[in-house]
Design an enzyme around this catalytic site. Sequence first.
Site, PDB file in Angstrom:
ATOM      1  N   LYS A   1       0.844  -1.197   0.000  1.00 10.68           N
ATOM      2  CA  LYS A   1       0.000   0.000   0.000  1.00 10.68           C
ATOM      3  C   LYS A   1       0.881   1.250   0.000  1.00 10.68           C
ATOM      4  CE  LYS A   1      -3.796  -2.479   2.232  1.00 10.68           C
ATOM      5  NZ  LYS A   1      -4.519  -2.850   3.454  1.00 10.68           N
TER       6      LYS A   1
ATOM      7  N   GLN B   1      -4.621  -1.729   9.780  1.00 13.27           N
ATOM      8  CA  GLN B   1      -4.483  -3.027   9.115  1.00 13.27           C
ATOM      9  C   GLN B   1      -5.025  -4.135  10.009  1.00 13.27           C
ATOM     10  OE1 GLN B   1      -3.510  -3.453   5.924  1.00 13.27           O
ATOM     11  NE2 GLN B   1      -3.867  -5.641   6.078  1.00 13.27           N
TER      12      GLN B   1
ATOM     13  N   ASP C   1     -11.018   2.736   4.389  1.00  9.66           N
ATOM     14  CA  ASP C   1     -11.438   1.335   4.236  1.00  9.66           C
ATOM     15  C   ASP C   1     -12.958   1.221   4.158  1.00  9.66           C
ATOM     16  OD1 ASP C   1      -9.419  -0.658   4.032  1.00  9.66           O
ATOM     17  OD2 ASP C   1      -8.860  -0.360   6.134  1.00  9.66           O
TER      18      ASP C   1
HETATM   19  N1  GUN Z   1      -6.934  -7.040   6.120  1.00  6.42           N
HETATM   20  C1  GUN Z   1      -7.359  -7.777   5.064  1.00  6.42           C
HETATM   21  N2  GUN Z   1      -7.982  -6.991   4.163  1.00  6.42           N
HETATM   22  C2  GUN Z   1      -7.951  -5.748   4.654  1.00  6.42           C
HETATM   23  C3  GUN Z   1      -8.429  -4.490   4.176  1.00  6.42           C
HETATM   24  O1  GUN Z   1      -9.024  -4.368   3.092  1.00  6.42           O
HETATM   25  N3  GUN Z   1      -8.186  -3.425   4.980  1.00  6.42           N
HETATM   26  C4  GUN Z   1      -7.558  -3.533   6.162  1.00  6.42           C
HETATM   27  N4  GUN Z   1      -7.389  -2.424   6.900  1.00  6.42           N
HETATM   28  N5  GUN Z   1      -7.102  -4.678   6.640  1.00  6.42           N
HETATM   29  C5  GUN Z   1      -7.302  -5.770   5.887  1.00  6.42           C
END
Ligand code: GUN
Length: 297
Positions: free
Chosen positions: A54, A98, A121
Amino acid sequence: MTANVLDGKAIAGEIQAELAEQVTTWTEKHQVTPCLAALLVGDDPASQVYVRNKQRACKRVGLESQLHRLPANTTQQQVLDLVNQLNNDPAVHGILVQLPMPASIDASPVLDAIDPAKDVDAFHPENVGRLVQGRPRFLPCTPHGIQQLLHRYQIDVAGKRVVIVGRSDIVGKPLALMLMQRNCALGPAAVNATVTVCHSRTPDLPAITRQADILVAAIGQPQFVRADMVQPGATVIDVGINLTDDGLVGDVDFEAVKEVAAHITPVPRGVGPLTVSMLIYNTLQAARLQVQTDDAG
Ligand code: GUN
């Protein structure tokens, strides 16, 4: 028949190139660089890779990014304090916590503490509620990536029967909402589907998945979808990322299912890269909303 393999990585690159241009124009106009702050608690190896990807993507498109790493023994209050600090920092436009977090931390209050205007998100209850009502502020990244993929490959969704296997808050539930809606308030015109959501308690799952024009596998079980569960000519979208002794595999038995389906996403290079691109999209969107608000105020 051998399926056409949908190249998520290429589409993600195409979207990032478009976003890079938009970021340049917007940044020059407002003299502000959109900034994403990622919060990573503990040392889950997969999460470290995702967060790194990311951050690299932010750099590629010209966004600022911050990484806040906290040790696994961080307290709930310390995480909440950091979220509050980021909420109050005008230089931060998007906040990403995350998941998964260590078991000692209850994720819900942390996600609820994120300022909904910075919730890139789209996990905050306010943003989930807005999505349910068809007036989203942000689209959740993975479902939005799937919509973009279908749209850009001109795979028609309207009137089609979509079966989603998996009812998670991150993929299954929001994707069902997005594909079934009447209008696309945000994002591409991949809407008006007839959607069925299946899960671990669904009896005779193959009978239902075989009815799908578009089958989405988002259950987190390696190679769960077999060829006999797929209607010939269907589009199969694999959201799974499973690390096994044989390496990274999806939720679909790719080699077998590609002989039945018309279109299929691979793992890796399928849905995963699109999730990252749509996160960048949301961070730019968050900056737009916040700077507009500031202008108005
Ligand atoms: N863990 C797995 N997928 C995601 C996501 O799309 N966002 C976040 N913050 N954590 C994750």
